[in-house]
Design an enzyme around this catalytic site. Structure first.
Site, PDB file in Angstrom:
ATOM      1  N   SER A 188     -17.420 -14.205   4.594  1.00 58.10           N
ATOM      2  CA  SER A 188     -16.700 -14.251   3.498  1.00 58.10           C
ATOM      3  C   SER A 188     -16.421 -12.662   3.062  1.00 58.10           C
ATOM      4  O   SER A 188     -15.819 -12.359   2.107  1.00 58.10           O
ATOM      5  CB  SER A 188     -17.058 -14.853   2.118  1.00 58.10           C
ATOM      6  OG  SER A 188     -18.421 -14.399   2.050  1.00 58.10           O
TER       7      SER A 188
ATOM      8  N   HIS B 152      21.124 -23.681 -23.318  1.00 58.32           N
ATOM      9  CA  HIS B 152      21.793 -24.296 -22.362  1.00 58.32           C
ATOM     10  C   HIS B 152      22.656 -23.361 -21.327  1.00 58.32           C
ATOM     11  O   HIS B 152      23.635 -23.776 -20.904  1.00 58.32           O
ATOM     12  CB  HIS B 152      22.877 -25.554 -22.829  1.00 58.32           C
ATOM     13  CG  HIS B 152      22.124 -26.531 -23.386  1.00 58.32           C
ATOM     14  ND1 HIS B 152      21.502 -27.500 -23.154  1.00 58.32           N
ATOM     15  CD2 HIS B 152      21.693 -26.414 -24.837  1.00 58.32           C
ATOM     16  CE1 HIS B 152      21.163 -28.508 -24.220  1.00 58.32           C
ATOM     17  NE2 HIS B 152      21.242 -27.573 -25.417  1.00 58.32           N
TER      18      HIS B 152
ATOM     19  N   TYR C 204     -23.477 -26.907  -6.047  1.00 58.51           N
ATOM     20  CA  TYR C 204     -22.918 -25.974  -5.083  1.00 58.51           C
ATOM     21  C   TYR C 204     -22.334 -26.621  -4.024  1.00 58.51           C
ATOM     22  O   TYR C 204     -23.170 -27.075  -3.027  1.00 58.51           O
ATOM     23  CB  TYR C 204     -23.564 -24.555  -4.742  1.00 58.51           C
ATOM     24  CG  TYR C 204     -22.851 -23.722  -3.956  1.00 58.51           C
ATOM     25  CD1 TYR C 204     -21.719 -22.863  -4.357  1.00 58.51           C
ATOM     26  CD2 TYR C 204     -22.802 -23.831  -2.403  1.00 58.51           C
ATOM     27  CE1 TYR C 204     -20.895 -22.023  -3.822  1.00 58.51           C
ATOM     28  CE2 TYR C 204     -22.177 -22.811  -1.879  1.00 58.51           C
ATOM     29  CZ  TYR C 204     -21.073 -21.909  -2.656  1.00 58.51           C
ATOM     30  OH  TYR C 204     -20.449 -20.910  -1.753  1.00 58.51           O
TER      31      TYR C 204
ATOM     32  N   GLU D  30      13.472 -10.462  -9.186  1.00 54.97           N
ATOM     33  CA  GLU D  30      13.458 -11.450  -8.210  1.00 54.97           C
ATOM     34  C   GLU D  30      12.004 -11.643  -7.495  1.00 54.97           C
ATOM     35  O   GLU D  30      11.510 -12.818  -7.584  1.00 54.97           O
ATOM     36  CB  GLU D  30      14.466 -11.260  -6.928  1.00 54.97           C
ATOM     37  CG  GLU D  30      15.968 -11.363  -7.780  1.00 54.97           C
ATOM     38  CD  GLU D  30      16.989 -10.841  -6.591  1.00 54.97           C
ATOM     39  OE1 GLU D  30      17.479 -11.578  -5.900  1.00 54.97           O
ATOM     40  OE2 GLU D  30      17.272  -9.693  -6.564  1.00 54.97           O
TER      41      GLU D  30
END
Lengths: 482, 482, 482, 482
Positions: free
Chosen positions: A25, A157, A318, A291
């Site tokens: 990791s 709307h 765990y 965007e």
């Protein structure tokens, strides 16, 4: 090359190379090196306090940790040699401090250590995220004051509904982000506990001085239950949830601005330095940043789904599935803060086009509600007033007229309540200022809200300073031992 | 430093540096460099065919593209100088081929170009993913043959239900993965169309020879509608959906094995080279890889949510939100294939512990259904038979007996249909071999299914070779022009 | 039949029948009738206060509302005649109170009215949900006390890790649910504001007395911004998020119990009245309820995705998309509370099988960490101790021995630190009681935690009584006007 | 009242009432009654074929099943008395046919029975859903022909990009829905297998004639693996995925139309019979249906998440979690088909406002790409042409001019390539007809595509008739036995 490992006693065989790569990791948790080193320093001080690490050893350990920190920050350690950040620190320390390095895992497991690292990370970034929101809120207030007199059509709307002040619109987002800060502050409190002492899952077999560790690491509380501590990630999910709500509200703001930036609306003008062009259409000035933020809100929502799905039905305590949490956390955190920072710059550079807005407001019968309210004030009941005005508007639409164009006698055909004071009651300014409720858009109320918002921002800034003091600093921990 | 851009004509101001960083996609889409260069080569050949690029220019362009490809693959281009992979290729090409580089965007937009890149990528990785599944299936068949005689308890509700053969269990996953390959093959067909010619969104203003381009790029069809081509990502969502189904089925397999690997079950033994230890508990041999795959299945499910949420409610046609699609696609693709590869190695190294399984099957009344079936064969109706056996088992549980321990006269108290042939009818082997339906676990049926599975795998392998031939190769495209 | 509508003025044509059916929300929002009537009563009192509704009218309106409430609760109104609950109340009221019914919408829109209804609903069900959690917590404490001396293996990676007390395990869930209650209480505060006065989106055109309405409806605050009030659903998302966390933690508890209930583990015995049988396998005793809860946790996670996806990128302010929020909210609420209630009954009826657990703990080297800790206490550094014990366990596994079976001289081959006191240090009770950290499993600590938990539960109960007083009651509102 | 159950043999205690209610699925699975009865009839015929049900019994069973069907369809059975639809049918049958009813579960479990019910349901509704899509596609073609000459601005980044024909726009959705039908057809094939014979999970202990059952139930294949059949829901997930893609594409269409319906755009006029008004703002004509569909697309996406999360990490084979699948399936199915049906009516009633569109197209420089293309045709390279036109547009914007307003000598300042033929090249019609690529918007191409689309629709209609014949009919099954 096989990675260095700290858990080899029981396992006979060498790990499979692909397995090593798959389980490592370090690529992700290297981002936690500062937290891991800080936590290890505090823990070493704690072990020294109960005599497991001697006074002579502690100095070597602390200066060794400092050396590792400096090496990492200057790029002198090859992360790829290690399985995870905990192993890296322990093994590198053993190169510097020798045998005594082997002691810093006494009564501590990677299971509680990683929780500490994540808590320290999240406490820190909650502050950063809150500051970013607060910066955005400040710009919203600046803009609110700049456009204090600008009337603007509110939409429901996606249809023109009623006139509001631009600052009323901007403050509607101020409120949304205020709630996000509130959530972040609650997140801070809910991860403010010492996880050390939980060890693997049953608690530590050493009488570590939790009170001392809690103080060094600046926690308010000591964690309650070792199985819960090592087996839960609720505080991470909570933080990712808050991030997803920030992004959700940002995505709505972006959607508004993308539409207002269209040629058809033309209400806002986003500065060119925040727009991009087209590789084929030379006329385009695209609001790409807005965007992209909308796109990133989808990414963060998905991050929330990832962590929820990850934890669902996971047996106590765990399980290695949980290792994926960091990738998810870092993604949500980065996307959100990148978005907040750039959005603040975009909104700062954006102007509202007063004349285009004014022109747009001439049509759309934005004053219709006020026309009905006029009749009510004169004595009509609301439902009838609503019907009467509906019919008048139908007539206007069919004859391309505006409300104010209708002569009084025409109006009286619809209701005797109409009088000559009707015309001034439907001026846009009248419409605005008639909205006198505390949450309404009258100039008066909006000014009050701006004042309150400033007070709020000041309060947040002070709170953030106080929260900063609840983050432990590595230098402080080691200097206290000198 | 400001990045090189290809769309600057209309925009007056320099971009904001942070905006540049935020909108740049090069970090992600650099992974598509091979596809982008291949597509550009094909397109240049197409432009040459219709005279826009001259015969003298085309050579320079193609050798320039080759040079760029070589530079990138040997790490000699600094991606950070560019906004995206399309700009990189065009600008680098202009350094080599001069003015003629400016022609390769004639009648092409980044909007259709990126679709081409993504299609080429997905077509390629569908083959890779299918091969990985096929490799896993082969191991499942190997194991199926190795344990052809091993009886194993099937579970429903995590409770022992009925005996099955180990290969019957393994083939239940073979089937699941077979469906996944089918989906992948359908994905391949659904992204097998030429997107070039769509340009920005309305179609290209040049009579490019689509038929020729389709052939060079080895597509079966020419895309139908330019607005749809540039504004949809359905083929990407489809592929990510398939990946999520692969991971879903892998997650279930992992869950089984994690439980079977527990000391309490002890049905399987995962090779130590694929296990990890604990930093604090020296006795542990943890099935981390299986847990991580389970975690990664949550990540891929979240990726699907990301792309679905991204596209939901997006107005026609291209919007920059869609840039985030690649990050999501690459994540889902990598997590899935990494998982498939390592899981295949894990399962290959895993053995079933015949004696532990045998011991476990002594309890649990796995033969109960067969006892009821025995009564039915003798004339009892099924619902009564089910009730009778239920009562007998209750008696056995209360007296710590097994079914086979009950003497015939005892049994006859419950039903006159019991006879001395009852005992052999509840041998585990009898239970197995009584499941004679085509989908059942009788040794005979299982052997038939293994045979069919082998035929299937052969077919898949042949199909994959055929699919590989439908991937265009850069070298081939440029050599055809020599 | 066409439904009755309140907004017909401007629209010429009759609605399409299918359109009517599609847009109607009465099927769902009829569940809010009590909230809608209560809110309308309060609002009418407010309108009376500012003279819009006369003293003579108010009596008719309030008794009319009471009549409608009684009719609905006794099933005498056909919901299908109406579009939504707001229209139903207004139109039914006009049948009773005549023209004056037309006034209750003065300065109020369905846009702020629905927010009020939803807030009132959520405030109420937060209390219900909290009570359900609290009931579960009480059972956990009861069980904790009943098994105060029972040792139990904690698992990591689905592998036996370390011995803990059963109450330590149960308290790990107590903690999780405690956090859920905390979240619910925060939700309560975040939806504790008066939305009336926001009207359609710009604020109300009438000087309604917000302070009075706030008091009647028992809110702490008046909402800040009309556009935000009518256009946000953050408080609903927050509540659904809390529900999803409750279900996530329940799903983990269920997963544990399903595994512990398997024959292979046999740690728990779920009472038969909460199990179901098989239609074909007479021996089965399936933990269906636990499985269903796990399934329902997936449903609630999906509900969260629904509401997040619904709101993402939605332009300001109210859009009809938001109507779907109630369906999502009611689903999440019902699934969660049904699950909590039945789970509490299941856990109450479940016993831990002390002898099976004891037997299971004989194997698995649960005392390994303590063996390493023993060496550390004698002077070994932890990393070496860990390695030494790892090697000893390997030896034990290869020779089918337990740790306690090894003679001292054998142990001394591994480390000189071993002494005769080693054997007592690895008794399970010793292991338990050595975990002395505040969050550890020592009997002492666990007893302290049980005591604290009781105090907590008392506090929650008191808090819930206080919260109940912050819910407005219809009867109270109307009786105050008598 | 306690519900009737079919699995009571082994369980001593009565069920808890709340547990009964919690586990009952009859509220949901009653919707499958027709499928359950049809499947039971077929299975009974199969059992008759192998002699388990006698010739005299089969008549009673089949006429009993018919009676139950009639009772249910006329509302004469109280579902609440039963646990699920399977128990209902078996127990009701026993009331009519006596003991022989007890035989219809011989060698069949609810685990394979429910899979059959779900398969039969999905095969049927796939046809319904496809027909609904096909109906929508037909309207799109009608509209395409009606507006064959209408030019319309295509948007990228919500900014006017290039002119296209309205039918080109409409066909871009035709394509999207065409892909959805393709997916549905693939779903049909992937659930076209006989699950009976799988029984509980190991296969049936009776030599049922699978070939015969397959033929009666009109399946193409016999299921392969009993553990897979009873433990998977892949075919349901696949169908829900297809539904979510239908809704995703619908949500995009709705978003377009909502924006085009705004006063600012005014491109479309949605018939009033599909609009709703405001309870407070008399001027509003809101596109509620389109908004609701967008909302429902979020619901269906969430349904997909629900089923994926439900199945993730679920151990082999059947687990009760899976019972929740039907609720999810029915929700996704209903929301999607309701949306398709109403949307088709809305789009049919919607007109494009030619004059508003024409007016809008006068601004926005939609012809910019064509201007650049003009220069390329004259000899300029594309990148330079793009830059030149960009600069000209900047000049136009600064001076409020349109491209066509610039005199030739002005243009020649920017490039010598400009000539008098430039002006006709930028007529909108010229822009349209220059897009000659197969996927482009030239009138010619669009007409070809309309023709192809009609052929496609005809093909789909024929395919649907063929698929209908692959659905078994109850009446047919029982009449074949007369």
């Amino acid at each position: 090359m096989e990675k260095n490992k700290i858990w080899k006693g029981r396992i006979n065989k060498k790990s499979d190379i692909l397995a090593d790569k798959f389980t490592a990791s370090i690529d992700i948790d290297k981002n936690l090196y500062m937290q891991d080193i800080t936590g290890s320093a505090a823990y070493a001080v704690g072990l020294n306090n109960i005599g497991i690490i001697s006074d002579s050893e502690i100095k070597g350990i602390l200066s060794g940790l400092k050396e590792i920190k400096d090496k990492i920050s200057s790029g002198k350690i090859d992360f790829e040699d290690y399985e995870d950040i905990h192993s890296l620190v322990e093994i590198e320390l053993s190169k510097i401090a020798g045998e005594s390095a082997g002691k810093i895992h006494t009564g501590r497991s990677r299971n509680d250590q990683i929780v500490l690292d994540e808590i320290l990370f999240i406490k820190e970034v909650i502050i950063k995220t809150s500051e970013n929101i607060s910066d955005l809120q400040k710009i919203l207030l600046e803009k609110s004051e700049a456009y204090i007199d600008t009337v603007f059509p509110a939409y429901t709307h996606m249809q023109k509904a009623q006139p509001v002040l631009v600052p009323h619109y901007l403050l509607s987002y101020f409120e949304k982000f205020q709630r996000c800060i509130k959530k972040l502050f609650e997140n801070f409190e809910s991860c403010d506990f010492l996880p050390l002492g939980a060890a693997a899952c049953a608690g530590s077999g050493y009488a570590i001085n939790s009170k001392l560790l809690k103080d060094i690491l600046k926690f308010k509380k000591i964690g309650s239950n070792s199985m819960d501590i090592t087996g839960s990630r609720d505080f991470i999910i909570d933080y990712i949830y808050s991030l997803s709500m920030i992004m959700l509200n940002l995505s709505r703001f972006c959607e508004d601005l993308i539409i207002y930036n269209s040629q058809e609306f033309s209400y806002v003008d986003i500065d060119e330095s925040f727009c991009t062009g087209s590789s084929i259409m030379p006329q385009k000035k695209n609001p790409d940043i807005l965007e992209l933020i909308k796109g990133k809100s989808a990414v963060v929502t998905g991050n929330l789904v990832q962590i929820l799905t990850l934890m669902k039905g996971l047996s106590s305590t765990y399980n290695r599935d949980m290792q994926e949490d960091k990738k998810i956390l870092f993604s949500a955190h980065k996307e959100t803060n990148d978005s907040l920072e750039i959005f603040t710059k975009v909104i700062k550079s954006t102007t509202f086009d007063r004349s285009a807005i004014k022109k747009s407001m001439e049509s759309g019968f934005l004053e219709a509600t006020d026309a009905a309210d006029y009749l009510v004030r004169k004595g009509e009941n609301f439902r009838s007033a609503h019907n009467i005005v509906g019919k008048i508007i139908k007539y206007c639409l069919e004859n391309s007229l505006k409300l104010k164009d209708l002569p009084l006698e025409k109006l009286k055909n619809y209701s005797d309540y109409f009088g000559s004071d009707f015309y001034s009651s439907i001026y846009l300014k009248s419409c605005i200022n008639s909205k006198v409720t505390e949450c309404g858009t009258s100039t008066n109320q909006v000014k009050i809200k701006i004042k309150e918002a400033k007070i709020n921002i000041n309060k947040i800034e002070k709170d953030l300073i106080i929260l900063s003091k609840r983050i432990p600093k590595f230098e402080e921990i080691i200097s206290n031992k000198d």
